[in-house]
Enzyme design. Structure first.
Site, mmCIF file in Angstrom:
data_model
loop_
_atom_site.group_PDB
_atom_site.id
_atom_site.type_symbol
_atom_site.label_atom_id
_atom_site.label_comp_id
_atom_site.label_asym_id
_atom_site.label_seq_id
_atom_site.Cartn_x
_atom_site.Cartn_y
_atom_site.Cartn_z
ATOM 1 N N ARG A 1 0.806 -1.226 0.000
ATOM 2 C CA ARG A 1 0.000 0.000 0.000
ATOM 3 C C ARG A 1 0.832 1.267 0.000
ATOM 4 N NH1 ARG A 1 -3.512 -1.523 5.119
ATOM 5 N NH2 ARG A 1 -1.404 -2.133 5.665
ATOM 6 N N LYS B 1 -0.772 -19.771 5.421
ATOM 7 C CA LYS B 1 -1.584 -20.005 6.613
ATOM 8 C C LYS B 1 -1.772 -18.683 7.369
ATOM 9 C CE LYS B 1 1.312 -20.687 10.533
ATOM 10 N NZ LYS B 1 1.772 -21.434 11.654
ATOM 11 N N HIS C 1 4.926 -25.025 5.341
ATOM 12 C CA HIS C 1 6.358 -25.127 5.037
ATOM 13 C C HIS C 1 7.012 -26.354 5.655
ATOM 14 C CE1 HIS C 1 6.636 -22.880 8.839
ATOM 15 N NE2 HIS C 1 7.838 -23.405 8.949
ATOM 16 N N LYS D 1 10.303 -29.375 4.168
ATOM 17 C CA LYS D 1 11.574 -29.696 4.826
ATOM 18 C C LYS D 1 12.156 -30.983 4.253
ATOM 19 C CE LYS D 1 10.690 -27.337 9.161
ATOM 20 N NZ LYS D 1 11.808 -26.413 9.111
ATOM 21 N N GLU E 1 9.035 -24.156 20.156
ATOM 22 C CA GLU E 1 9.662 -22.881 19.785
ATOM 23 C C GLU E 1 10.276 -22.260 21.031
ATOM 24 O OE1 GLU E 1 7.239 -20.636 16.533
ATOM 25 O OE2 GLU E 1 5.818 -21.372 18.007
ATOM 26 N N ASP F 1 -2.758 -22.402 15.414
ATOM 27 C CA ASP F 1 -1.542 -21.909 14.774
ATOM 28 C C ASP F 1 -0.597 -23.039 14.384
ATOM 29 O OD1 ASP F 1 0.057 -19.693 13.926
ATOM 30 O OD2 ASP F 1 1.358 -19.985 15.665
ATOM 31 N N HIS G 1 0.656 -27.827 10.950
ATOM 32 C CA HIS G 1 1.988 -28.451 10.897
ATOM 33 C C HIS G 1 2.023 -29.832 11.555
ATOM 34 C CE1 HIS G 1 3.190 -24.600 9.506
ATOM 35 N NE2 HIS G 1 3.236 -24.014 10.676
ATOM 36 N N LYS H 1 5.235 -22.348 22.726
ATOM 37 C CA LYS H 1 6.152 -21.211 22.629
ATOM 38 C C LYS H 1 6.916 -21.088 23.943
ATOM 39 C CE LYS H 1 3.906 -18.405 19.180
ATOM 40 N NZ LYS H 1 4.962 -18.653 18.192
#
Ligand code: NAP
Length: 492
Positions: free
Chosen positions: A57, A154, A184, A188, A222, A241, A246, A346
């Site tokens: 934008r 996603k 993704h 791998k 993570e 998420d 995944h 996380k």
């Protein structure tokens, strides 16, 4: 559009390529997409006549866009792969097209920039709430033809209904064979290698079932916290998420039956059967077999880090889970009674993604083995390093017959020292070449939501707060108890 897919072409179309990135100024474009396209360019994997049209934008010209790319993308290319001449050549491919997809009635600026007769790949790296508008206006501007392809990032919906809506809206203009739903993890090397390991060798397959396999663990941990994504993340949580996409995709690769060919539909048919065989959970199952967690202040990488509630843009009363552990079952002959333990979170101790296949112990304990010891495991490490290890029992040197677990490491890097492409690079090349095998089909996506939705709804009904866990730990105690109950433990 229906979910049936034509056989994917294995070659590029031979047409000049216009790669059009919506969200071309965004984080994903800078950190992943442009570096992946640079690598594809460096290795001669983009058609000679490629152009990359980045849309955004901001009212800037091409020079200002290239400066932005220099400042925000260049550092994400590994130093060994960087050379100034190739980089300059790569920048020549880039153009910037100012476009507010909501405000513009048509995409005339994009039409003017895109070449007639080019193969157009539209990479939708924006919030999914813009997908419908983008597709409507692409079609209205006459930019969608039979050679066009669209890549969807996603999250593909927040539940089954919204996923169906996205699929319907995109499918109005693109045939299923033109739609690339990216996950993704499927790009791998080690995940793709798992298919070869399973179906390119005959020694594993007879063992690859109950009761030879006693359990399967899939962990995607993570180390980072929610960071600047809190605005999005708080409305999603770890289940939407990570697990729904995944982890379920990894589970499919572990659990699928051998496909009849490597044709995209043959592979995706088998993955779909796994998703449809996942046992649906009722409230009692959810209460017993799932654990939600949320990180609190702790120490990560020798630094004190804030808890989830202290992160910017997280509502103080948020019950969003930043951790999920659960036990799932696949109701088929092959997997009858084999628990699949899935875990993601996380702010965990370290960044680590792995699949652990645990084999049943020998039926008769001839040698002394410590209680709870597992003789054989196949460990497939996806992150931070990619590695495949087979753990076996061996005799300890000495006069007795004491055993010890040793690891047979498949040293793929030494055996095949070729460069390993990053997942996004490999998947983008697949898109350019028309290979759909490593992308999710519509019915897969919907089947995954059909399994995940009742769990998310069940959590709302149960209205329990997520269990707190210290940042820098492996999650709440309840996650360990989930496995201990069955006599297992997480393999760290
Ligand atoms: P981001 O940094 O917020 O970028 C979003 C992009 O969307 C911006 O470039 C923005 O353009 C563009 N945009 C927003 N409204 C627009 C409009 N009306 N017209 C045209 N462009 C508009 O987000 P991101 O992190 O790159 O993520 C993009 C998508 O990928 C999201 O759906 C995200 O969930 C997904 N994803 C991201 C990651 C990641 O690592 N970042 C990983 C997996 C999936 P302006 O530059 O004009 O603001």
């Amino acid at each position: 559009m229906t979910s049936s897919t034509e056989q994917s072409k294995d070659q590029g179309s031979g047409l000049p390529l216009d790669m059009i990135i919506f969200g071309g100024m965004g984080d994903l474009a800078m950190r992943k997409l442009l570096p992946a396209l640079y690598m594809a360019f460096l290795h001669g994997n983009l058609p000679g006549s490629t152009r990359i049209l980045s849309t955004g934008r901001q009212d800037i010209d091409r020079a200002a866009y290239l400066k932005h790319v220099e400042e925000h993308s260049r550092d994400f290319i590994a130093k060994d792969n960087f050379n100034d001449k190739t980089w300059d050549g790569f920048l020549q491919l880039l153009q910037y097209v100012k476009l507010d997809v909501q405000a513009a009635p048509r995409f005339d600026t994009l039409e003017a920039a895109s070449r007639q007769g080019a193969q157009r790949v539209f990479y939708l790296s924006t919030a999914p709430s813009l997908f419908t508008t983008i597709c409507d206006k692409l079609a209205a501007t006459g930019l969608v033809d039979e050679n066009a392809r669209v890549v969807l990032e996603k999250p593909l919906g927040t539940d089954l209904a919204s996923a169906i809506e996205i699929n319907e809206d995109v499918g109005r203009y693109f045939a299923e064979s033109q739609i690339y739903r990216i996950d993704h993890y499927l790009g791998k090397e080690t995940v793709q290698n798992l298919m070869v390991l399973r179906f390119g060798n005959s020694i594993l397959e007879p063992l690859w079932r109950a009761p030879n396999i006693s359990s399967v663990q899939i962990t995607v941990a993570e180390e980072v916290g929610v960071g600047s994504r809190a605005g999005f993340y708080d409305g999603a949580g770890a289940m939407r998420d990570m697990v729904q996409n995944h982890l379920l995709q990894l589970l499919c690769i572990v659990a699928m039956e051998p496909p009849t060919s490597l044709n995209a539909d043959a592979v995706r048919d088998e993955k779909l059967k796994v998703l449809r065989s996942l046992r649906r959970m009722g409230l009692a199952d959810i209460a017993r077999d799932t654990v939600r967690g949320q990180y609190i202040r702790g120490v990560s990488g020798n630094q004190e880090v804030p808890g989830y509630h202290e992160e910017k843009n997280v509502p103080p009363e948020s019950h969003t889970e930043t951790f999920v552990a659960l036990r799932a079952f696949i109701d088929t002959w092959r997997w009858s009674k084999v628990p699949f333990y899935l875990r993601t979170g996380k702010r965990m101790r370290s960044r680590s993604s792995k699949i652990v296949i645990e084999f049943a112990n020998p039926p008769f304990p001839l040698f002394h083995q410590n209680a709870g010891a597992v003789a054989n495991r196949l460990v497939i490490e996806l992150q931070p390093e990619e590695a495949i290890k087979l753990q076996l029992m061996a005799k300890q040197p000495g006069s007795g017959m004491e055993t010890q677990q040793v690891s047979l490491n498949l040293d793929l890097q030494s055996a095949m020292p070729q460069r390993r492409a990053e997942a996004y690079e490999r998947l983008l090349i697949d898109v350019v070449r028309g290979r759909l095998t490593h992308f999710m089909r519509r019915d897969e996506l919907e089947a995954a939501w059909q399994w995940a939705d009742p769990i998310i709804e069940g959590w709302q009904t149960l209205a329990e707060k997520p269990h707190p866990y210290a940042a820098g730990s492996w999650g709440p105690a309840e996650s360990f108890a989930l496995l201990a109950r069955d006599g297992y433990s997480w393999v760290e």
